[in-house]
Design a protein around this motif. Structure first.
Motif, PDB file in Angstrom:
ATOM      1  N   LEU A   1     -42.685  -6.847   7.703  1.00  0.00           N
ATOM      2  CA  LEU A   1     -41.676  -6.887   7.878  1.00  0.00           C
ATOM      3  C   LEU A   1     -41.062  -8.246   7.170  1.00  0.00           C
ATOM      4  O   LEU A   1     -41.503  -9.001   6.707  1.00  0.00           O
ATOM      5  CB  LEU A   1     -40.856  -7.314   9.751  1.00  0.00           C
ATOM      6  CG  LEU A   1     -41.700  -6.811  10.884  1.00  0.00           C
ATOM      7  CD1 LEU A   1     -41.698  -7.370  11.949  1.00  0.00           C
ATOM      8  CD2 LEU A   1     -40.717  -5.306  10.220  1.00  0.00           C
ATOM      9  N   THR A   2     -39.781  -7.906   6.823  1.00  0.00           N
ATOM     10  CA  THR A   2     -39.266  -8.619   5.709  1.00  0.00           C
ATOM     11  C   THR A   2     -38.843  -9.613   7.242  1.00  0.00           C
ATOM     12  O   THR A   2     -38.300  -9.898   7.908  1.00  0.00           O
ATOM     13  CB  THR A   2     -38.409  -8.818   4.757  1.00  0.00           C
ATOM     14  OG1 THR A   2     -36.796  -7.490   5.721  1.00  0.00           O
ATOM     15  CG2 THR A   2     -38.530  -6.911   3.777  1.00  0.00           C
TER      16      THR A   2
ATOM     17  N   PHE B   1     -37.400   1.252  11.064  1.00  0.00           N
ATOM     18  CA  PHE B   1     -38.497   0.720  10.465  1.00  0.00           C
ATOM     19  C   PHE B   1     -38.609  -0.394  11.728  1.00  0.00           C
ATOM     20  O   PHE B   1     -39.474  -0.306  12.382  1.00  0.00           O
ATOM     21  CB  PHE B   1     -38.728  -0.056   8.963  1.00  0.00           C
ATOM     22  CG  PHE B   1     -40.089  -0.496   8.861  1.00  0.00           C
ATOM     23  CD1 PHE B   1     -41.250   0.260   8.494  1.00  0.00           C
ATOM     24  CD2 PHE B   1     -40.446  -1.494   8.863  1.00  0.00           C
ATOM     25  CE1 PHE B   1     -42.363   0.468   8.257  1.00  0.00           C
ATOM     26  CE2 PHE B   1     -41.484  -2.595   8.635  1.00  0.00           C
ATOM     27  CZ  PHE B   1     -42.370  -1.748   8.305  1.00  0.00           C
TER      28      PHE B   1
ATOM     29  N   ARG C   1     -30.928   2.802   4.082  1.00  0.00           N
ATOM     30  CA  ARG C   1     -32.560   2.303   3.474  1.00  0.00           C
ATOM     31  C   ARG C   1     -32.648   0.861   3.304  1.00  0.00           C
ATOM     32  O   ARG C   1     -33.387   0.664   2.693  1.00  0.00           O
ATOM     33  CB  ARG C   1     -32.694   2.688   1.965  1.00  0.00           C
ATOM     34  CG  ARG C   1     -31.804   4.538   1.796  1.00  0.00           C
ATOM     35  CD  ARG C   1     -32.515   5.268   3.250  1.00  0.00           C
ATOM     36  NE  ARG C   1     -34.433   5.788   2.598  1.00  0.00           N
ATOM     37  CZ  ARG C   1     -34.947   6.413   3.093  1.00  0.00           C
ATOM     38  NH1 ARG C   1     -35.335   6.647   4.698  1.00  0.00           N
ATOM     39  NH2 ARG C   1     -36.128   6.368   2.266  1.00  0.00           N
ATOM     40  N   THR C   2     -32.006   0.478   4.242  1.00  0.00           N
ATOM     41  CA  THR C   2     -32.782  -1.182   4.948  1.00  0.00           C
ATOM     42  C   THR C   2     -34.325  -1.703   5.749  1.00  0.00           C
ATOM     43  O   THR C   2     -33.870  -2.791   6.185  1.00  0.00           O
ATOM     44  CB  THR C   2     -31.629  -1.893   4.831  1.00  0.00           C
ATOM     45  OG1 THR C   2     -30.609  -2.245   5.374  1.00  0.00           O
ATOM     46  CG2 THR C   2     -30.379  -2.188   3.476  1.00  0.00           C
ATOM     47  N   GLY C   3     -34.538  -0.530   6.122  1.00  0.00           N
ATOM     48  CA  GLY C   3     -35.361  -0.084   7.380  1.00  0.00           C
ATOM     49  C   GLY C   3     -34.396  -0.418   8.354  1.00  0.00           C
ATOM     50  O   GLY C   3     -35.601  -1.036   9.131  1.00  0.00           O
TER      51      GLY C   3
ATOM     52  N   PRO D   1     -26.443  -1.738   5.965  1.00  0.00           N
ATOM     53  CA  PRO D   1     -26.796  -0.633   4.375  1.00  0.00           C
ATOM     54  C   PRO D   1     -27.659  -0.008   4.980  1.00  0.00           C
ATOM     55  O   PRO D   1     -28.825   0.142   5.393  1.00  0.00           O
ATOM     56  CB  PRO D   1     -27.102  -1.393   3.325  1.00  0.00           C
ATOM     57  CG  PRO D   1     -26.441  -2.796   3.929  1.00  0.00           C
ATOM     58  CD  PRO D   1     -27.033  -3.250   5.153  1.00  0.00           C
TER      59      PRO D   1
HETATM   60  N1  ATP Z   1     -40.544  -3.544   5.327  1.00  0.00           N
HETATM   61  C1  ATP Z   1     -41.263  -2.744   5.519  1.00  0.00           C
HETATM   62  N2  ATP Z   1     -42.060  -2.401   4.595  1.00  0.00           N
HETATM   63  C2  ATP Z   1     -42.637  -1.487   4.037  1.00  0.00           C
HETATM   64  N3  ATP Z   1     -41.800  -0.186   3.873  1.00  0.00           N
HETATM   65  C3  ATP Z   1     -40.507  -0.401   4.647  1.00  0.00           C
HETATM   66  C4  ATP Z   1     -39.931  -1.524   5.362  1.00  0.00           C
HETATM   67  N4  ATP Z   1     -38.217  -1.685   6.021  1.00  0.00           N
HETATM   68  C5  ATP Z   1     -38.559  -0.509   5.462  1.00  0.00           C
HETATM   69  N5  ATP Z   1     -39.167   0.055   4.709  1.00  0.00           N
HETATM   70  C6  ATP Z   1     -39.285   1.892   4.498  1.00  0.00           C
HETATM   71  O1  ATP Z   1     -38.595   2.496   3.626  1.00  0.00           O
HETATM   72  C7  ATP Z   1     -37.245   3.515   4.041  1.00  0.00           C
HETATM   73  C8  ATP Z   1     -36.429   3.156   4.567  1.00  0.00           C
HETATM   74  O2  ATP Z   1     -36.288   2.357   5.416  1.00  0.00           O
HETATM   75  P1  ATP Z   1     -35.511   3.663   6.793  1.00  0.00           P
HETATM   76  O3  ATP Z   1     -36.000   4.322   7.188  1.00  0.00           O
HETATM   77  O4  ATP Z   1     -36.209   2.175   8.116  1.00  0.00           O
HETATM   78  O5  ATP Z   1     -33.949   2.508   6.147  1.00  0.00           O
HETATM   79  P2  ATP Z   1     -32.794   2.503   7.459  1.00  0.00           P
HETATM   80  O6  ATP Z   1     -32.420   1.824   6.976  1.00  0.00           O
HETATM   81  O7  ATP Z   1     -33.260   3.484   8.761  1.00  0.00           O
HETATM   82  O8  ATP Z   1     -32.315   3.678   7.063  1.00  0.00           O
HETATM   83  P3  ATP Z   1     -31.109   5.120   7.123  1.00  0.00           P
HETATM   84  O9  ATP Z   1     -29.761   3.965   7.489  1.00  0.00           O
HETATM   85  O10 ATP Z   1     -30.427   5.882   5.747  1.00  0.00           O
HETATM   86  O11 ATP Z   1     -31.615   5.701   8.964  1.00  0.00           O
HETATM   87  C9  ATP Z   1     -38.734   4.079   5.186  1.00  0.00           C
HETATM   88  O12 ATP Z   1     -39.648   4.273   4.386  1.00  0.00           O
HETATM   89  C10 ATP Z   1     -39.234   3.206   5.402  1.00  0.00           C
HETATM   90  O13 ATP Z   1     -41.312   3.079   6.166  1.00  0.00           O
END
Ligand code: ATP
Length: 461
Positions: free
Chosen positions: A361-362, A394, A389-391, A387
């Protein structure tokens, strides 16, 4: 040890080459107990009512075998050859084919999956060699013997058994009379699955009698379980195990007269309740000197396997408690399917998943994650916005942390597609039973009543 591990879920994961009887918790033993009522042999720990239900079920006495079967079973010169090849002899005379959904290519009788028997036409189609029941009606006795001798080249024994069945077997005699009547040649023949002998009421007896065997009805409407034999159409019919003629058509050496096997409407003499296939066959293999079934060696083994499959098929759809097995936990016993679905996760796997991903986790993600976890005990609402793809997903999947501790965490999303992002994800509409016809109600509420299992799940999560 391996044996201790092996018994866990052993019934679901059968391993052929492990001898389960060697396990110290398993005692199969010999069949050393003989029932006082029906003389059935049983193992030491089998309950007294297992065979004839303490004398409540009785079958007809076993008739003496006709010649040549009597001598062949009882040690004349040919006897040892006959008994060593008894399955082959039976196949020469069986009226139905024997199959299984999966055959195992090993020596001996080994099959997997469902067993089934099929019956075809009374007469062969053009240019095909007669088989099964058709061999009985080849016209010339010598031709039938020759055809059977392809399977078992023992002319004298085949011929004398053939004569015996022509004389005594009710099916052969009945089919023959149909075929010999030119007016009936294009008719179909039906062997009824349910029958009552003329002038009798079915509760009068609890065992089928031979004189009611082979009731043949020509060209009437057939029921789903009846056997239909066409003389001309090229059709094969699968015979239901619970048809009373099933055993006689497949095992003419055992049921030389065409005697009935088990059928589903046999009633117990004393209680009037239905006799189960298991009751019936436990008595069939009872130990009395005249019981020739026990002398049939490999044919007896085949018969036992076949009848066991019949018993199993009858058991399908029954409750476990009818077999003395523990009931699955249901809503009434406190744990319902819905609760199980939300708690049936592999906690160890989840713990590993959480441990390996928490470290990734960041700092912003960790901040959100901790804040949510800290609020679990007293409740709270969070709206996670960031935004793309910021996790976000995750972080949310890491809430598996709760499931790894045995808590209920419902993962819901507004659409089915979105719900697939989460393990065990469902739509909010189905989870909360959200009303769809909002237009018709002033104050719509979710359709979850107090005290129900869905309510219990929501309270616990
Ligand atoms: N801390 C982290 N360490 C490793 N991989 C990460 C981390 N955070 C996010 N990721 C990876 O980055 C990618 C994008 O994350 P995620 O799908 O959770 O974003 P999101 O904010 O839900 O995106 P969206 O808004 O498009 O649904 C995924 O493959 C996820 O596994």
């Amino acid at each position: 040890t391996q044996t201790q591990f092996y018994l866990h879920n052993a019934a679901f994961d059968y391993i052929n080459n492990l001898d389960i009887s060697q396990h110290k918790a398993v005692e199969i033993g010999t069949m050393c107990v003989v029932c006082n009522h029906c003389s059935a042999k049983k193992c030491k720990y089998e309950p007294p009512g297992l065979c004839c239900n303490n004398g409540n079920v009785s079958l007809l006495s076993i008739e003496q075998l006709p010649e040549p079967l009597l001598s062949l079973m009882d040690g004349d010169d040919q006897s040892s050859h006959f008994l060593s090849n008894i399955r082959k002899y039976n196949s020469c005379f069986q009226m139905t084919s024997f199959g299984a959904s999966k055959e195992v290519n090993e020596p001996g009788l080994k099959i997997q999956g469902h067993m089934y028997h099929r019956i075809g036409l009374l007469l062969p189609v053009e240019e095909e060699l007669p088989k099964f029941v058709q061999i009985y009606f080849m016209g010339d006795e010598q031709e039938s013997t020759d055809r059977r001798c392809h399977l078992m080249p023992s002319v004298h024994t085949i011929q004398s058994l053939q004569n015996m069945l022509h004389e005594h077997n009710n099916f052969v005699r009945s089919f023959k009379s149909v075929l010999q009547d030119p007016e009936l040649r294009d008719h179909k023949v039906i062997i009824r699955a349910d029958k009552t002998p003329a002038g009798e009421h079915k509760s009068r007896f609890n065992a089928p009698t031979t004189n009611e065997v082979a009731i043949l009805l020509l060209d009437q409407d057939a029921g789903k379980r009846d056997i239909i034999l066409h003389q001309r159409d090229d059709t094969h019919q699968r015979i239901l195990e619970t048809h009373h003629s099933h055993d006689a058509l497949q095992y003419p050496i055992i049921f030389w007269k065409g005697q009935d096997g088990y059928f589903i409407n046999i009633l117990s003499l004393s209680s009037g309740k239905k006799v189960t296939a298991s009751d019936f066959y436990n008595i069939m293999v009872r130990s009395i000197s005249s019981n020739h079934i026990l002398k049939c060696r490999e044919l007896f083994h085949q018969y036992i396997v076949d009848m066991n499959s019949k018993i199993e098929s009858e058991c399908r759809g029954k409750e476990l408690k009818q077999f003395g097995l523990p009931q699955p936990r249901t809503e009434k016993s406190g744990i319902s399917e819905e609760v199980l679905r939300e708690t049936f996760y592999n906690k160890e796997e989840l713990k590993e998943f959480v441990a390996s991903n928490e470290t990734k986790l960041t700092s912003d993600q960790a901040n959100v994650y901790r804040k949510i976890l800290d609020t679990i005990d007293h409740g709270g609402f969070f709206f996670l916005d960031a935004p793309g793809r910021t996790g976000k997903t995750f972080v949310i999947t890491l809430l598996a942390n709760l499931r790894s501790q045995g808590h209920i965490a419902l993962a819901v999303a507004s659409s089915s597609i979105a719900s697939t992002l989460f393990a065990g994800g469902r739509t909010a509409r189905s989870t909360f039973k959200l009303p769809l016809d909002l237009v018709r109600y002033d104050s719509p509420t979710c359709n979850i009543s107090k005290g129900t299992v869905p309510a219990q799940v929501l309270i616990e999560c």
